[in-house]
Design a protein around this motif. Structure first.
Motif, PDB file in Angstrom:
ATOM      1  N   LEU A  35      -7.086   8.143  -2.102  1.00 42.47           N
ATOM      2  CA  LEU A  35      -6.484   8.803  -3.273  1.00 42.47           C
ATOM      3  C   LEU A  35      -6.780   8.057  -4.569  1.00 42.47           C
ATOM      4  N   ASP A  36      -6.843   6.714  -4.498  1.00 42.71           N
ATOM      5  CA  ASP A  36      -7.033   5.924  -5.721  1.00 42.71           C
ATOM      6  C   ASP A  36      -8.483   5.887  -6.185  1.00 42.71           C
ATOM      7  N   TYR A  37      -9.439   5.934  -5.226  1.00 43.94           N
ATOM      8  CA  TYR A  37     -10.809   5.611  -5.623  1.00 43.94           C
ATOM      9  C   TYR A  37     -11.859   6.671  -5.308  1.00 43.94           C
ATOM     10  N   LEU A  38     -11.571   7.631  -4.421  1.00 44.30           N
ATOM     11  CA  LEU A  38     -12.617   8.592  -4.070  1.00 44.30           C
ATOM     12  C   LEU A  38     -12.570   9.807  -5.015  1.00 44.30           C
ATOM     13  N   PRO A  39     -13.734  10.445  -5.213  1.00 46.36           N
ATOM     14  CA  PRO A  39     -13.796  11.546  -6.196  1.00 46.36           C
ATOM     15  C   PRO A  39     -13.141  12.829  -5.677  1.00 46.36           C
ATOM     16  N   ALA A  40     -12.821  13.722  -6.613  1.00 49.80           N
ATOM     17  CA  ALA A  40     -12.235  15.020  -6.255  1.00 49.80           C
ATOM     18  C   ALA A  40     -13.208  15.764  -5.342  1.00 49.80           C
ATOM     19  N   ARG A  70       0.223  -1.000   6.864  1.00 50.50           N
ATOM     20  CA  ARG A  70      -1.145  -0.822   7.361  1.00 50.50           C
ATOM     21  C   ARG A  70      -1.563   0.650   7.412  1.00 50.50           C
ATOM     22  N   ASP A  71      -0.640   1.509   7.826  1.00 47.91           N
ATOM     23  CA  ASP A  71      -0.988   2.924   7.969  1.00 47.91           C
ATOM     24  C   ASP A  71      -1.283   3.584   6.621  1.00 47.91           C
ATOM     25  N   TYR A  72      -0.942   2.915   5.538  1.00 45.06           N
ATOM     26  CA  TYR A  72      -1.133   3.499   4.205  1.00 45.06           C
ATOM     27  C   TYR A  72      -2.400   2.996   3.509  1.00 45.06           C
ATOM     28  N   VAL A  73      -3.076   1.998   4.123  1.00 42.69           N
ATOM     29  CA  VAL A  73      -4.219   1.370   3.460  1.00 42.69           C
ATOM     30  C   VAL A  73      -5.309   2.391   3.150  1.00 42.69           C
ATOM     31  N   PHE A  74      -5.721   3.148   4.175  1.00 45.59           N
ATOM     32  CA  PHE A  74      -6.878   4.036   4.024  1.00 45.59           C
ATOM     33  C   PHE A  74      -6.561   5.224   3.110  1.00 45.59           C
ATOM     34  N   PHE A  99       0.790  -1.232   0.000  1.00 47.86           N
ATOM     35  CA  PHE A  99       0.000   0.000   0.000  1.00 47.86           C
ATOM     36  C   PHE A  99       0.824   1.285   0.000  1.00 47.86           C
ATOM     37  N   ASN A 100       2.080   1.192   0.399  1.00 44.69           N
ATOM     38  CA  ASN A 100       2.925   2.390   0.349  1.00 44.69           C
ATOM     39  C   ASN A 100       3.408   2.565  -1.087  1.00 44.69           C
ATOM     40  N   SER A 101       2.771   3.498  -1.811  1.00 44.47           N
ATOM     41  CA  SER A 101       3.028   3.621  -3.252  1.00 44.47           C
ATOM     42  C   SER A 101       4.471   4.037  -3.550  1.00 44.47           C
TER      43      SER A 101
END
Lengths: 563, 41
Positions: free
Chosen positions: A395-400, A386-390, A305-307
């Motif tokens: 950032l990947d899926y929620l709208p602007a 784990r701290d990067y999951v949410f 999850f840490n990009s």
């Protein structure tokens, strides 16, 4: 991040800070600066207490905890309502009766100056560390995932919160807490609703819970007893009560929120409503994490999850090995969707649980292999994601716009808890050390000005510590572990003060030193779950203080002769 | 400090209310666990 996200983030943060400062103009004495002139209503106390406890770590780490480990972390809070009642009955009337500015001042009244200074010192050490972590935690995650400069992020977050806390004092902190709590609850509920609505057709909340349960994520309560298990019903009710009692009853960052209340009634109501709302709030945050888990059962999840680390693996010398792992990961994802077909059509009992478990084991194996790859090729990188999951999901899926709202939520949470910490660190430094030992005049202007500079000094220390903080396995656990190491001792001192009349100053002081040394030794040499350190530290202080305060001469004295 | 208007009895009712609300919350958690945690924790 789009322009609209930046707009939401900057405007909301500026409004919260501006509101806090505007509400607290013209403060000329310590009563106003540190206690808000005792004008705080119960609903402000409730929201302020909740906002103080909810840090950015709560919103970054907790959903990740639920993603990886399920709902059981909620049990950590089960002792909190019991602690609220004990504080209302035992602590509040005494603090208010003595009209103390800090809870440690009460200890001098009951015991002596050195016990007050010892408790104040333990608080400054523990909370000073905590303030650094509450700035560092969101900064490292946001800077990593958004590509912001880490130093600048720490400086901006720490600088803003230090500024409004120093200028407005406790009233600015409470006023901004109300808005920050509104943003936090709005943000997390929005994230939860959007996540559930983003699940495939045919999967509503009920079926999502079924799927979470098939993967062991609906382990909300666990009545089994295990000394080494951090999150069970029993550790929550016992260790959680002690931790909450110590945190809310004896930690100045929380006590300052409610001893600034208008009356005993307002302080009590504020804490009691916290006792009713806190567990549901944590439940909602954890549920958001579980829903993210379900979402990723039907949408491609990152292998790590840490990009930032993922990017380094994709372009570095291990890129071929990482590409193979990603290929296996994609194949596994397709297979898992086929396994969920009966659940989607309304027959979760028909899911092949053995095949699902085998798939979960393979998934865990691929993640382990990725971590191993990171250890070999990027030894400096953190292997726990784990701290990067949410934040990655946001950032990947929620709208602007929603991204901006949720980043505001995380920053509001970070600033709300840091503000209370800086405010309490300054109060304790001023009242328990400076005013008590150094400056004994009653010049309100001088004391307020000095308090403001002390707040700035603690802000600078917290920013410096945040800058040099090393990486920890899981940030929320680190903060709780640090708390548990010191809280038991402090709580033991306060319980002796409140409940055991025969305990004397000399006894409690030596007992506190022995208990603190024992807790630290156990932490370094044993594997005991950290919640138990609260019980251990507190129990040791009480037991040793009672023993040392016994008067052997009374026992040995011959009975008076009759007549 | 303002005068304290409420008696100990009315505070006992508040404390009971807090406990009752949380007992209901834990009961709801237990039901959720029993209903959905098919993997057995």
């Amino acid at each position: 991040m789009s322009g609209i996200d930046w707009l939401v983030l900057i405007l909301s943060t500026a409004f919260i800070v501006g509101y806090g400062i505007w509400k607290t103009r013209r403060q000329r004495d310590m009563e106003a600066y540190l206690m808000g002139n005792h004008q705080t209503h119960w609903w402000t106390i409730c929201l302020s207490v909740m906002a103080t406890q909810a840090s950015a770590i709560t919103f970054l780490s907790t959903p990740g905890q639920a993603y990886a480990d399920g709902m059981r972390f909620v049990q950590f809070y089960l002792g909190l309502p019991i602690a609220m009642i004990i504080i209302c009955v035992v602590f509040i009337p005494r603090y208010v009766h003595m009209q103390v500015f800090t809870v440690y001042a009460f200890l001098e009244n009951r015991f002596d100056l050195r016990t007050r200074l010892l408790a104040g010192f333990l608080f400054l050490v523990q909370r000073g560390l905590g303030a650094g972590i509450t700035i560092y935690a969101p900064s490292i995650i946001l800077s990593t995932i958004l590509g912001w400069n880490l130093n600048l992020t720490i400086l901006v977050i720490g600088g803003i919160v230090t500024f409004y806390t120093a200028v407005g004092g406790t009233h600015a902190v409470s006023a901004s807490h109300k808005l920050q709590m509104a943003v936090m609850m709005g943000g997390i509920l929005t994230a939860l609703v959007i996540t559930v609505c983003s699940l495939p057709d045919g999967i509503g909340l009920g079926r999502a819970l079924e799927i979470a349960g098939l993967n062991g994520r609906m382990n909300v309560v666990d009545f089994s007893f295990n000394w080494n298990d951090r999150y069970t019903f029993w550790s929550g009710i016992t260790g959680g009560t002690f931790l909450a009692l110590a945190y809310f009853g004896t930690d100045q960052s929380q006590a300052q929120r409610y001893i600034s209340g208008q009356s005993v009634r307002e302080s009590r109501l504020g804490l009691l409503f916290n006792g009713m709302l806190k567990i549901p709030m944590q439940f909602v945050i954890l549920l958001a994490g579980v829903m993210v888990f379900v979402f990723y059962q039907f949408n491609p999840a990152p292998l790590f999850f840490n990009s930032n680390v993922e990017q380094q693996l994709s372009t570095g010398p291990a890129k071929e090995e990482f590409a193979r792992l990603q290929q296996d990961w994609s194949t596994l994802h397709v297979e898992r969707q086929a396994l969920y077909a009966p659940a989607i059509s309304g027959h979760p009992d028909a899911v092949d649980v053995d095949a699902l478990r085998a798939s979960t084991d393979r998934e865990a194996g691929l993640r382990d292999a990725t971590r191993d790859l990171i250890r070999r090729h990027l030894p400096e990188a953190e292997t726990n994601d784990r701290d990067y999951v949410f934040i990655r999901f946001i950032l990947d899926y929620l709208p602007a716009g929603i991204i901006g709202l949720l980043l505001t939520t995380i920053l509001a949470a970070g600033m709300s808890s840091t503000a209370s910490e800086l405010n309490a660190l300054a109060s304790t430094t001023m009242v328990d050390f400076y005013q008590r030992l150094v400056y004994k005049k009653d010049d309100g202007q001088h004391l307020v000005r000095t308090s403001q500079w002390v707040t700035v000094a603690w802000g600078v220390i917290a920013i410096a510590f945040a800058r040099f903080a090393t990486r920890f396995e899981n940030l929320i656990q680190f903060v709780n572990i640090v708390g548990s190491l010191f809280y038991g001792t402090i709580l033991g001192i306060f319980l002796c003060a409140f409940l055991i009349r025969r305990v004397r100053a000399q006894g409690v002081f030596i007992a506190a030193l022995i208990a603190q040394a024992s807790v630290l030794t156990c932490y370094w040499t044993t594997e005991i779950g950290f919640l138990w350190f609260n019980v251990m530290g507190c129990g040791l202080v009480v037991a040793i203080a009672v023993l040392l305060s016994a008067r052997p001469e009374r026992l040995l004295r011959p009975p008076a002769s009759a007549g | 400090m303002h005068r304290e208007p409420n008696s100990d009895t009315s505070w006992s009712r508040w404390y009971l209310l807090v406990l009752l609300v949380n007992v209901i919350v834990v009961a709801a958690f237990l039901i959720l666990t029993l209903l959905y945690n098919h993997a057995g924790g």
